[in-house]
Design a protein around this motif. Structure first.
Motif, PDB file in Angstrom:
ATOM      1  N   LEU A 275     -46.805 -18.517 -27.903  1.00 43.02           N
ATOM      2  CA  LEU A 275     -47.107 -17.087 -28.445  1.00 43.02           C
ATOM      3  C   LEU A 275     -49.496 -17.399 -29.148  1.00 43.02           C
ATOM      4  CD1 LEU A 275     -44.123 -15.790 -30.786  1.00 43.02           C
ATOM      5  CD2 LEU A 275     -45.265 -15.224 -28.949  1.00 43.02           C
ATOM      6  N   GLY A 276     -49.249 -18.602 -29.174  1.00 43.56           N
ATOM      7  CA  GLY A 276     -51.190 -18.925 -29.556  1.00 43.56           C
ATOM      8  C   GLY A 276     -51.701 -18.203 -28.694  1.00 43.56           C
ATOM      9  N   TYR A 277     -51.453 -18.575 -27.558  1.00 44.94           N
ATOM     10  CA  TYR A 277     -52.489 -18.517 -26.895  1.00 44.94           C
ATOM     11  C   TYR A 277     -53.589 -16.952 -26.921  1.00 44.94           C
ATOM     12  CZ  TYR A 277     -51.994 -21.528 -23.181  1.00 44.94           C
ATOM     13  OH  TYR A 277     -52.577 -22.823 -22.103  1.00 44.94           O
ATOM     14  N   GLU A 278     -52.636 -16.032 -27.454  1.00 50.17           N
ATOM     15  CA  GLU A 278     -53.392 -15.009 -28.090  1.00 50.17           C
ATOM     16  C   GLU A 278     -54.959 -15.075 -28.954  1.00 50.17           C
ATOM     17  OE1 GLU A 278     -55.052 -11.159 -27.720  1.00 50.17           O
ATOM     18  OE2 GLU A 278     -53.638 -11.730 -26.467  1.00 50.17           O
ATOM     19  N   GLN A 279     -54.869 -16.322 -29.810  1.00 53.32           N
ATOM     20  CA  GLN A 279     -55.322 -16.645 -30.574  1.00 53.32           C
ATOM     21  C   GLN A 279     -56.728 -17.882 -30.434  1.00 53.32           C
ATOM     22  OE1 GLN A 279     -52.722 -16.838 -34.019  1.00 53.32           O
ATOM     23  NE2 GLN A 279     -54.753 -17.381 -35.208  1.00 53.32           N
TER      24      GLN A 279
ATOM     25  N   HIS B  34     -52.716 -24.372 -29.007  1.00 50.55           N
ATOM     26  CA  HIS B  34     -52.216 -23.043 -29.431  1.00 50.55           C
ATOM     27  C   HIS B  34     -50.519 -23.278 -29.857  1.00 50.55           C
ATOM     28  CE1 HIS B  34     -50.893 -24.041 -25.121  1.00 50.55           C
ATOM     29  NE2 HIS B  34     -49.635 -23.513 -24.868  1.00 50.55           N
ATOM     30  N   GLU B  35     -49.806 -24.525 -28.895  1.00 50.53           N
ATOM     31  CA  GLU B  35     -49.233 -24.761 -29.962  1.00 50.53           C
ATOM     32  C   GLU B  35     -48.932 -24.858 -30.418  1.00 50.53           C
ATOM     33  OE1 GLU B  35     -49.840 -26.967 -25.743  1.00 50.53           O
ATOM     34  OE2 GLU B  35     -51.074 -26.538 -28.036  1.00 50.53           O
TER      35      GLU B  35
ATOM     36  N   HIS C  54     -50.809 -17.518 -18.604  1.00 46.45           N
ATOM     37  CA  HIS C  54     -49.623 -17.790 -19.916  1.00 46.45           C
ATOM     38  C   HIS C  54     -50.044 -16.435 -20.585  1.00 46.45           C
ATOM     39  CE1 HIS C  54     -52.135 -21.824 -19.356  1.00 46.45           C
ATOM     40  NE2 HIS C  54     -50.790 -22.216 -19.698  1.00 46.45           N
ATOM     41  N   ASN C  55     -48.558 -15.497 -19.700  1.00 44.11           N
ATOM     42  CA  ASN C  55     -48.454 -14.164 -20.266  1.00 44.11           C
ATOM     43  C   ASN C  55     -46.926 -14.057 -20.853  1.00 44.11           C
ATOM     44  OD1 ASN C  55     -48.066 -13.985 -17.865  1.00 44.11           O
ATOM     45  ND2 ASN C  55     -49.526 -13.199 -16.968  1.00 44.11           N
ATOM     46  N   LEU C  56     -46.607 -12.935 -20.979  1.00 42.84           N
ATOM     47  CA  LEU C  56     -45.257 -13.074 -20.201  1.00 42.84           C
ATOM     48  C   LEU C  56     -44.155 -13.224 -19.030  1.00 42.84           C
ATOM     49  CD1 LEU C  56     -42.717 -11.496 -22.562  1.00 42.84           C
ATOM     50  CD2 LEU C  56     -42.797  -9.232 -21.090  1.00 42.84           C
ATOM     51  N   ALA C  57     -45.434 -13.136 -18.235  1.00 41.67           N
ATOM     52  CA  ALA C  57     -44.200 -13.181 -17.403  1.00 41.67           C
ATOM     53  C   ALA C  57     -44.065 -15.416 -16.995  1.00 41.67           C
ATOM     54  CB  ALA C  57     -45.409 -12.914 -15.677  1.00 41.67           C
TER      55      ALA C  57
ATOM     56  N   GLN D 159     -41.703 -10.814 -26.846  1.00 42.03           N
ATOM     57  CA  GLN D 159     -41.873  -9.525 -25.741  1.00 42.03           C
ATOM     58  C   GLN D 159     -42.976  -8.849 -26.562  1.00 42.03           C
ATOM     59  OE1 GLN D 159     -38.226  -8.253 -24.012  1.00 42.03           O
ATOM     60  NE2 GLN D 159     -38.020 -10.672 -23.092  1.00 42.03           N
ATOM     61  N   GLN D 160     -42.800  -8.436 -27.476  1.00 40.52           N
ATOM     62  CA  GLN D 160     -43.601  -7.740 -28.023  1.00 40.52           C
ATOM     63  C   GLN D 160     -44.783  -8.352 -28.125  1.00 40.52           C
ATOM     64  OE1 GLN D 160     -41.787  -5.594 -31.416  1.00 40.52           O
ATOM     65  NE2 GLN D 160     -41.171  -4.357 -29.812  1.00 40.52           N
ATOM     66  N   GLN D 161     -44.958  -8.989 -29.018  1.00 41.40           N
ATOM     67  CA  GLN D 161     -46.848  -9.602 -29.289  1.00 41.40           C
ATOM     68  C   GLN D 161     -47.717 -10.284 -27.423  1.00 41.40           C
ATOM     69  OE1 GLN D 161     -45.548 -12.586 -32.138  1.00 41.40           O
ATOM     70  NE2 GLN D 161     -47.770 -13.843 -31.615  1.00 41.40           N
ATOM     71  N   LEU D 162     -45.886 -10.495 -26.045  1.00 42.15           N
ATOM     72  CA  LEU D 162     -46.660 -11.591 -25.601  1.00 42.15           C
ATOM     73  C   LEU D 162     -46.844 -10.308 -24.880  1.00 42.15           C
ATOM     74  CD1 LEU D 162     -44.130 -13.900 -24.927  1.00 42.15           C
ATOM     75  CD2 LEU D 162     -46.390 -14.497 -24.724  1.00 42.15           C
ATOM     76  N   GLN D 163     -46.567  -8.654 -24.773  1.00 43.37           N
ATOM     77  CA  GLN D 163     -46.666  -7.774 -24.209  1.00 43.37           C
ATOM     78  C   GLN D 163     -48.649  -7.149 -24.834  1.00 43.37           C
ATOM     79  OE1 GLN D 163     -43.891  -4.914 -24.409  1.00 43.37           O
ATOM     80  NE2 GLN D 163     -42.986  -6.024 -22.955  1.00 43.37           N
ATOM     81  N   GLN D 164     -48.760  -7.166 -25.532  1.00 43.83           N
ATOM     82  CA  GLN D 164     -49.968  -6.855 -26.457  1.00 43.83           C
ATOM     83  C   GLN D 164     -51.577  -7.950 -26.064  1.00 43.83           C
ATOM     84  OE1 GLN D 164     -49.303  -6.614 -30.099  1.00 43.83           O
ATOM     85  NE2 GLN D 164     -47.285  -4.778 -29.957  1.00 43.83           N
ATOM     86  N   GLN D 165     -51.350  -9.635 -25.459  1.00 44.51           N
ATOM     87  CA  GLN D 165     -51.902  -9.776 -25.196  1.00 44.51           C
ATOM     88  C   GLN D 165     -52.968  -9.234 -24.488  1.00 44.51           C
ATOM     89  OE1 GLN D 165     -49.801 -13.592 -23.499  1.00 44.51           O
ATOM     90  NE2 GLN D 165     -50.899 -14.774 -25.111  1.00 44.51           N
ATOM     91  N   ARG D 166     -53.980  -9.721 -24.238  1.00 43.43           N
ATOM     92  CA  ARG D 166     -55.407  -9.209 -23.078  1.00 43.43           C
ATOM     93  C   ARG D 166     -55.758  -9.604 -22.143  1.00 43.43           C
ATOM     94  NH1 ARG D 166     -56.955 -13.078 -26.525  1.00 43.43           N
ATOM     95  NH2 ARG D 166     -58.072 -14.675 -25.681  1.00 43.43           N
TER      96      ARG D 166
END
Length: 189
Positions: A55-59, A64-65, A24-27, A11-18
């Motif tokens: 989680l790989g979407y940020e990169q 991303h998988e 493709h986010n926390l929701a 959740q912390q990592q997803l909350q920090q996404q752009r």
């Protein structure tokens, strides 16, 4: 296994996404988690896999998988996950790739749960979020007609691999195909 610690980290990592990752986010992740949790099938595998799968979407959206799998392989041992569990989690995540046929039944459930997020009463609004994300992330713009045609093609090709998906999601797929057809007909297309 320390599932609460894993959930917090994800959740912390997803909350920090752009913010441009508006689909493709926390929701989205929470929606997929809710779907697999409601199934009551192997929650020790499917819940962690659902939290990790995007989680790989940020990169990178592309691949991303594989990024998420690498993250899981590195991080899951820290929270007491056994090697067999990690392998099952990774196979389930791998199944969420577009066009990928699941290698395991748990992968089938995760893949179908991932799609279930958009095949809900929020189909149209979540579709618009994806359209916006693609515009912001990839500079891909679609007219209303082109977007409807793209959604139609996606749904036309969509397959469900779990018994749950075939029973509950397949009727939704057909319903939204009909809705898109009607919208295109109103546009004289």
């Amino acid at each position: 296994m320390q599932l609460p610690s894993l959930i917090t980290a994800c959740q912390q990592q997803l909350q920090q996404q752009r913010s441009s990752l508006c689909y493709h986010n926390l929701a989205h992740t929470k929606g997929v988690v809710a779907a697999v949790a409601a199934l009551h099938i192997a929650p020790e595998i499917l819940i962690p896999a659902a939290y990790i799968h995007d989680l790989g979407y940020e990169q990178s959206a592309q691949g991303h998988e594989a990024i998420a799998i690498a993250w899981g392989q590195k991080q899951l041992p820290k929270w007491g996950f056994k090697q067999k569990q990690i392998q099952e989690i990774c196979l389930a995540i791998e199944a969420t790739q577009l066009g990928q046929k699941p290698k395991t039944i748990l992968g089938a459930y995760l893949k179908d749960a991932d799609i279930s997020y958009s095949l809900s009463s929020h189909f149209w609004s979540r579709g618009e979020l994806l359209r916006t994300e693609w515009q912001l992330e990839n500079q891909r713009q679609y007219s209303d007609t082109a977007w409807l045609k793209l959604q139609y093609h996606f749904l036309e090709e969509l397959l469900f691999f779990s018994p749950w998906g075939q029973l509950y999601l397949e009727p939704l797929r057909r319903y939204y195909l009909q809705q898109i057809t009607e919208r295109l007909q109103k546009m004289n297309i």
